[in-house]
Design an enzyme around this catalytic site. Structure first.
Site, PDB file in Angstrom:
ATOM      1  N   LYS A  58     -16.491 -11.332  57.131  1.00 17.48           N
ATOM      2  CA  LYS A  58     -17.452 -10.360  56.604  1.00 17.48           C
ATOM      3  C   LYS A  58     -16.681  -9.155  56.118  1.00 17.48           C
ATOM      4  O   LYS A  58     -15.799  -8.643  56.820  1.00 17.48           O
ATOM      5  CB  LYS A  58     -18.408  -9.933  57.744  1.00 17.48           C
TER       6      LYS A  58
ATOM      7  N   GLN B  84     -10.909  -4.386  58.683  1.00 15.93           N
ATOM      8  CA  GLN B  84     -12.275  -4.907  58.842  1.00 15.93           C
ATOM      9  C   GLN B  84     -12.426  -5.725  60.126  1.00 15.93           C
ATOM     10  O   GLN B  84     -13.480  -5.691  60.762  1.00 15.93           O
ATOM     11  CB  GLN B  84     -12.623  -5.776  57.619  1.00 15.93           C
TER      12      GLN B  84
ATOM     13  N   LYS C 261     -12.928  -3.235  62.916  1.00 16.38           N
ATOM     14  CA  LYS C 261     -14.177  -2.499  62.691  1.00 16.38           C
ATOM     15  C   LYS C 261     -15.373  -3.379  63.055  1.00 16.38           C
ATOM     16  O   LYS C 261     -16.276  -2.963  63.777  1.00 16.38           O
ATOM     17  CB  LYS C 261     -14.246  -2.115  61.206  1.00 16.38           C
TER      18      LYS C 261
ATOM     19  N   LYS D  44     -12.016  -9.419  53.206  1.00 18.12           N
ATOM     20  CA  LYS D  44     -12.192  -8.444  52.110  1.00 18.12           C
ATOM     21  C   LYS D  44     -11.789  -9.120  50.820  1.00 18.12           C
ATOM     22  O   LYS D  44     -10.961 -10.044  50.834  1.00 18.12           O
ATOM     23  CB  LYS D  44     -11.286  -7.229  52.340  1.00 18.12           C
TER      24      LYS D  44
ATOM     25  N   ASP E 164     -18.046  -2.492  47.965  1.00 19.07           N
ATOM     26  CA  ASP E 164     -17.021  -1.494  48.329  1.00 19.07           C
ATOM     27  C   ASP E 164     -16.829  -0.692  47.041  1.00 19.07           C
ATOM     28  O   ASP E 164     -17.739  -0.665  46.194  1.00 19.07           O
ATOM     29  CB  ASP E 164     -15.731  -2.185  48.807  1.00 19.07           C
TER      30      ASP E 164
ATOM     31  N   ASN F  47     -21.126   5.789  46.785  1.00 20.57           N
ATOM     32  CA  ASN F  47     -22.086   5.423  47.831  1.00 20.57           C
ATOM     33  C   ASN F  47     -21.834   6.156  49.145  1.00 20.57           C
ATOM     34  O   ASN F  47     -22.746   6.785  49.695  1.00 20.57           O
ATOM     35  CB  ASN F  47     -22.039   3.901  48.039  1.00 20.57           C
TER      36      ASN F  47
HETATM   37  P1  NDP Z   1     -17.907   3.966  45.155  1.00 23.36           P
HETATM   38  O1  NDP Z   1     -17.313   3.127  44.100  1.00 23.36           O
HETATM   39  O2  NDP Z   1     -19.385   4.066  45.255  1.00 23.36           O
HETATM   40  O3  NDP Z   1     -17.329   5.452  45.045  1.00 23.36           O
HETATM   41  C1  NDP Z   1     -15.976   5.691  45.139  1.00 23.36           C
HETATM   42  C2  NDP Z   1     -15.724   7.177  44.937  1.00 23.36           C
HETATM   43  O4  NDP Z   1     -14.384   7.463  45.292  1.00 23.36           O
HETATM   44  C3  NDP Z   1     -15.907   7.618  43.499  1.00 23.36           C
HETATM   45  O5  NDP Z   1     -16.331   8.949  43.480  1.00 23.36           O
HETATM   46  C4  NDP Z   1     -14.502   7.463  42.957  1.00 23.36           C
HETATM   47  O6  NDP Z   1     -14.231   8.289  41.830  1.00 23.36           O
HETATM   48  C5  NDP Z   1     -13.667   7.903  44.124  1.00 23.36           C
HETATM   49  N1  NDP Z   1     -12.362   7.228  44.061  1.00 23.36           N
HETATM   50  C6  NDP Z   1     -12.146   5.890  44.061  1.00 23.36           C
HETATM   51  N2  NDP Z   1     -10.835   5.627  43.952  1.00 23.36           N
HETATM   52  C7  NDP Z   1     -10.239   6.821  43.875  1.00 23.36           C
HETATM   53  C8  NDP Z   1      -8.894   7.208  43.745  1.00 23.36           C
HETATM   54  N3  NDP Z   1      -7.915   6.300  43.682  1.00 23.36           N
HETATM   55  N4  NDP Z   1      -8.620   8.535  43.727  1.00 23.36           N
HETATM   56  C9  NDP Z   1      -9.625   9.454  43.785  1.00 23.36           C
HETATM   57  N5  NDP Z   1     -10.919   9.146  43.900  1.00 23.36           N
HETATM   58  C10 NDP Z   1     -11.215   7.846  43.948  1.00 23.36           C
HETATM   59  O7  NDP Z   1     -17.290   3.421  46.523  1.00 23.36           O
HETATM   60  P2  NDP Z   1     -17.783   3.677  48.033  1.00 23.36           P
HETATM   61  O8  NDP Z   1     -18.400   5.004  48.157  1.00 23.36           O
HETATM   62  O9  NDP Z   1     -18.517   2.473  48.457  1.00 23.36           O
HETATM   63  O10 NDP Z   1     -16.382   3.666  48.802  1.00 23.36           O
HETATM   64  C11 NDP Z   1     -15.685   4.861  49.130  1.00 23.36           C
HETATM   65  C12 NDP Z   1     -14.826   4.607  50.352  1.00 23.36           C
HETATM   66  O11 NDP Z   1     -15.665   4.222  51.453  1.00 23.36           O
HETATM   67  C13 NDP Z   1     -13.804   3.478  50.203  1.00 23.36           C
HETATM   68  O12 NDP Z   1     -12.649   3.807  50.954  1.00 23.36           O
HETATM   69  C14 NDP Z   1     -14.515   2.296  50.856  1.00 23.36           C
HETATM   70  O13 NDP Z   1     -13.596   1.327  51.285  1.00 23.36           O
HETATM   71  C15 NDP Z   1     -15.192   3.010  51.998  1.00 23.36           C
HETATM   72  N6  NDP Z   1     -16.296   2.302  52.627  1.00 23.36           N
HETATM   73  C16 NDP Z   1     -17.387   1.918  51.892  1.00 23.36           C
HETATM   74  C17 NDP Z   1     -18.419   1.241  52.513  1.00 23.36           C
HETATM   75  C18 NDP Z   1     -19.637   0.845  51.774  1.00 23.36           C
HETATM   76  O14 NDP Z   1     -20.565   0.336  52.404  1.00 23.36           O
HETATM   77  N7  NDP Z   1     -19.737   1.061  50.470  1.00 23.36           N
HETATM   78  C19 NDP Z   1     -18.378   0.915  53.951  1.00 23.36           C
HETATM   79  C20 NDP Z   1     -17.215   1.442  54.640  1.00 23.36           C
HETATM   80  C21 NDP Z   1     -16.226   2.086  53.977  1.00 23.36           C
HETATM   81  P3  NDP Z   1     -14.211   7.635  40.362  1.00 23.36           P
HETATM   82  O15 NDP Z   1     -15.639   7.346  40.049  1.00 23.36           O
HETATM   83  O16 NDP Z   1     -13.583   8.644  39.506  1.00 23.36           O
HETATM   84  O17 NDP Z   1     -13.391   6.375  40.473  1.00 23.36           O
HETATM   85  O1  2IT Z   2     -15.321  -1.316  54.326  1.00 29.28           O
HETATM   86  C1  2IT Z   2     -16.432  -1.743  54.653  1.00 29.28           C
HETATM   87  O2  2IT Z   2     -16.773  -1.849  55.833  1.00 29.28           O
HETATM   88  C2  2IT Z   2     -17.367  -2.123  53.586  1.00 29.28           C
HETATM   89  N1  2IT Z   2     -17.036  -1.945  52.410  1.00 29.28           N
HETATM   90  C3  2IT Z   2     -18.678  -2.752  53.917  1.00 29.28           C
HETATM   91  C4  2IT Z   2     -18.522  -4.210  54.212  1.00 29.28           C
HETATM   92  C5  2IT Z   2     -19.805  -4.972  54.395  1.00 29.28           C
HETATM   93  O3  2IT Z   2     -19.677  -6.195  54.577  1.00 29.28           O
HETATM   94  O4  2IT Z   2     -20.886  -4.403  54.390  1.00 29.28           O
END
Ligand code: NDP
Ligand code: 2IT
Length: 445
Positions: A89, A110, A113, A125, A165, A239
């Site tokens: 997952k 993961q 976690k 992943k 992600d 997100n």
């Molecule tokens: P999104 O794609 O929704 O948003 C990512 C954000 O981070 C954007 O604002 C993006 O800017 C910025 N970003 C991405 N890469 C870079 C970079 N190299 N340098 C600077 N800014 C960057 O992704 P999420 O919000 O889902 O994910 C954000 C973090 O949270 C990640 O580390 C992800 O692994 C983690 N995460 C997400 C989960 C989920 O359920 N979605 C669960 C657990 C962890 P830009 O638009 O300019 O690229």
């Molecule tokens: O990093 C993470 O935990 C996620 N991007 C969410 C993974 C998931 O299966 O919901």
């Protein structure tokens, strides 16, 4: 301990030029040292040697035709790291930087976690070096269809359940699901993060950000404080960041920044629900840049920088890995920041983590603080199996309970192993013990 050094040397030799993977493995292995020293059974069963080797890795070509009729070729991955606790997952990341090192580090994190959530999920992943930025919906759909045309034979509701992600949200999950359904001729819970209209869980979009704030609340309780009134810096605008900010506002905290890869906005008056609604429309609908916020609300925009130089009480990194350097960590601490809750995965480089621990600030490592996202994915899997959706309140109350249980488990484990208050040690050991126990039970596999 010689064993840990030996395993790390092997990882380095076997995976040259994979710095992120090595960084994640090093952090976990070094912090679980006390449990390895105390338990010969883990050493005899070669648990560490097995944990660092993915059960399976798939790399594949993703050919697709862009809006100009040109053939494009991307590289797709799925790393199936560990299935001791359940089906693999973990999310899918679409970003130009995606490579084996990044997907392996994320898959490794993961595993621990998912173990912490207490739900029956192994760790995996995947993703692709595809950049959704600037692509039309049709291009994104064609890419997703081609990606799933290969991935579908490796996943399934009882085998491997991907989700979102970076770069993969509701739109992408929809296209991926549609193609899976067509190929497998089955309507099953093969992906999470689906729209609630057709099998998704309510609260899944909110869960990562809300969970990171619930985790921060748990940390603050140890000092008889709440998040209300706290000035918070937040990075990212996707997100994780949007729903971190949403929950902070709801709790009466004052989030003052958001960012994207071009720069950050600083709103000294704090974001409000209305301002956040604008961010959501820029990012989720118009797919534009965060600087539009500064123009609209006369806030400050700082190009090419991250928000860690500002004075704040709490910091919520919500963008990407290694976004808080040692120098950023020093600035945060000097400016009075005393809580960091990592909504992103591995956002703080090791020198920064060491500083936070040395200064004894409240530090929630990603695999604990951001586990709310995957935990709610686990709840989506349960609802899909039952074919019965739960109302928002039910999912949110389970999410709160899971976050407080993760905190308690990590906090108590840290104390038990002689590192009170150190949630890095606590989360890594608590996550490890459950996975290692299942591996011992299941024999040499
Ligand atoms: P999104 O794609 O929704 O948003 C990512 C954000 O981070 C954007 O604002 C993006 O800017 C910025 N970003 C991405 N890469 C870079 C970079 N190299 N340098 C600077 N800014 C960057 O992704 P999420 O919000 O889902 O994910 C954000 C973090 O949270 C990640 O580390 C992800 O692994 C983690 N995460 C997400 C989960 C989920 O359920 N979605 C669960 C657990 C962890 P830009 O638009 O300019 O690229
Ligand atoms: O990093 C993470 O935990 C996620 N991007 C969410 C993974 C998931 O299966 O919901």
């Amino acid at each position: 301990m010689a064993l840990i050094q030996e395993v790390l040397e092997t990882v380095k030799k076997r995976n040259p030029s994979e710095p992120e993977f090595l960084q994640a493995v090093t952090e976990v292995l070094e912090s679980i040292r006390p449990v390895i020293e105390r338990n010969k059974k883990y050493r005899d069963a070669k648990i560490l040697e097995r944990l660092v080797e993915p059960e399976r890795m798939i790399q594949f070509r993703v050919p697709w035709i862009d809006g100009e009729g040109q053939i494009q070729v991307n590289r797709g991955f799925r790393v199936q790291m560990n299935s001791a606790l359940g089906p693999y997952k973990g999310g899918l990341r679409f970003h130009p930087t995606v490579c084996a090192s990044i997907i392996k580090f994320l898959a490794f994190e993961q595993v621990f976690k998912n173990s912490l959530t207490g739900l029956p999920m192994g760790g995996g992943k995947g993703g692709a070096d595809f950049d959704p930025k600037g692509k039309t919906d049709t291009e994104v759909m064609r890419f997703c269809q081609s990606f799933m045309t290969e991935l579908f034979r490796h996943v399934g509701p009882n085998t491997d359940v991907p989700a979102g992600d970076i770069g993969v949200g509701g739109r992408e999950v929809g296209y991926l699901f549609g193609q899976y359904k067509r190929l497998a001729n089955e309507f099953t819970g093969v992906l999470t993060g689906k729209d609630p209209n057709w099998g998704g869980s309510l609260m899944r979009p909110e869960a990562t950000g809300y969970g990171a704030v619930y985790f921060a609340e748990e940390m603050l309780k140890t000092r008889n404080e709440t998040i209300e009134g706290k000035v918070c810096t937040v990075s990212g605008a996707g997100n994780a960041a949007q729903f971190t900010v949403e929950k902070l506002i709801e709790c009466g905290a004052k989030p003052i920044t958001m960012s994207d890869s071009s720069g950050f906005i600083y709103d000294k008056n704090g974001l409000t629900e209305e301002k956040l609604a604008f961010v959501k429309s820029i990012k989720n609908v118009r797919r534009g840049r965060i600087d539009a916020y500064a123009k609209k609300f006369r806030a400050k925009y700082v190009a090419g920088q991250r928000p860690w130089g500002l004075k704040c009480d709490c910091a919520f990194p919500c963008a990407t890995q290694n976004e808080i350097t040692g120098e950023d960590a020093r600035k945060l601490v000097e400016n009075g920041c005393y809580l960091v809750s990592e909504a992103a995965n591995m956002p703080t480089i090791p020198a920064g983590v060491d500083l936070f621990l040395e200064k004894k600030i409240l530090f929630g490592p990603g695999k604990a603080a951001n586990a709310g996202g995957v935990a709610t994915s686990g709840l989506e899997m349960s609802q899909n199996s039952m074919r019965l959706p739960w109302p928002c309140e039910e999912v949110d109350s389970r999410l709160r309970h899971i976050m407080s249980t993760i905190f308690k488990n990590a906090w108590e484990t840290a104390a038990e192993y002689g590192h009170p208050g150190n949630l890095v040690v606590g989360a890594n050991i608590a996550g490890f013990v459950k996975v290692a126990g299942a591996m011992l039970d299941q024999g040499v596999v």
